[in-house]
Write a protein that holds these residues in place. Structure first.
Motif, PDB file in Angstrom:
ATOM      1  N   LEU A  11      27.342  39.789  31.067  1.00 38.25           N
ATOM      2  CA  LEU A  11      28.188  39.831  29.881  1.00 38.25           C
ATOM      3  C   LEU A  11      27.415  39.249  28.707  1.00 38.25           C
ATOM      4  O   LEU A  11      26.852  38.149  28.808  1.00 38.25           O
ATOM      5  N   THR A  91      28.111  49.214  26.832  1.00 39.93           N
ATOM      6  CA  THR A  91      28.746  48.777  28.071  1.00 39.93           C
ATOM      7  C   THR A  91      28.761  49.914  29.088  1.00 39.93           C
ATOM      8  O   THR A  91      29.242  51.011  28.808  1.00 39.93           O
ATOM      9  N   GLN A 121      25.839  46.047  36.234  1.00 33.02           N
ATOM     10  CA  GLN A 121      26.844  46.158  35.172  1.00 33.02           C
ATOM     11  C   GLN A 121      26.376  45.413  33.929  1.00 33.02           C
ATOM     12  O   GLN A 121      25.950  44.246  34.003  1.00 33.02           O
ATOM     13  N   THR A 123      28.018  44.453  30.222  1.00 26.61           N
ATOM     14  CA  THR A 123      29.227  44.425  29.418  1.00 26.61           C
ATOM     15  C   THR A 123      28.920  43.735  28.103  1.00 26.61           C
ATOM     16  O   THR A 123      28.442  42.594  28.086  1.00 26.61           O
ATOM     17  N   SER A 125      30.661  42.440  24.842  1.00 27.33           N
ATOM     18  CA  SER A 125      31.991  42.133  24.330  1.00 27.33           C
ATOM     19  C   SER A 125      32.005  40.727  23.750  1.00 27.33           C
ATOM     20  O   SER A 125      31.297  39.838  24.226  1.00 27.33           O
TER      21      SER A 125
END
Length: 126
Positions: A11, A91, A121, A123, A125
């Motif tokens: 993230l 993303t 993954q 992401t 944000s």
């Protein structure tokens, strides 16, 4: 046995950076091209970047040009994707893949790639 293992996802806030790694085994980077692809929920998989084994030439999707950089470390048998100035649209699950045709310059057509990693993954944000 050909294997590709991605790592480095996570993230990150918009504008941030990540470096993805694709650790390879069972083949030589001298003979296989490597591509990075991504797939966001509800969207088709798209090519992001690739590097040719023949001459080290690289190719980038327009959406990441100027922000992402692909590179290879022969000693570590690893291919990296440095991602800067990340946007929420980046993303996705990111995959690396290997093209076993030693004479082909790389392209972002997934059909040309024979081996795939399991994905990592990313992401973006706040």
């Amino acid at each position: 046995q050909v294997q590709l293992v991605e790592s480095g996802g996570g993230l990150v806030q918009p504008g941030g950076s990540l470096r993805l790694s694709c650790a390879t085994s069972g083949f030589s980077l001298d003979y296989y091209g490597i591509g990075w692809f991504r797939q966001a929920p509800g969207k088709e998989r798209e090519g992001v970047s690739c590097v040719s084994n023949r001459d080290g030439s690289t190719y980038y999707a327009d959406s990441v040009k100027g922000r992402f950089t692909i590179s290879r470390d022969y000693a570590k048998k690893t291919v990296y994707l440095q991602m800067n100035a990340l946007k929420p649209d980046d993303t996705a699950v990111y995959y690396c893949a290997a093209d076993s045709d030693p004479y082909r310059l790389c392209a972002l057509w997934s059909i040309e790639y024979d081996y795939w990693g399991q994905g990592t993954q990313v992401t973006v944000s706040s």
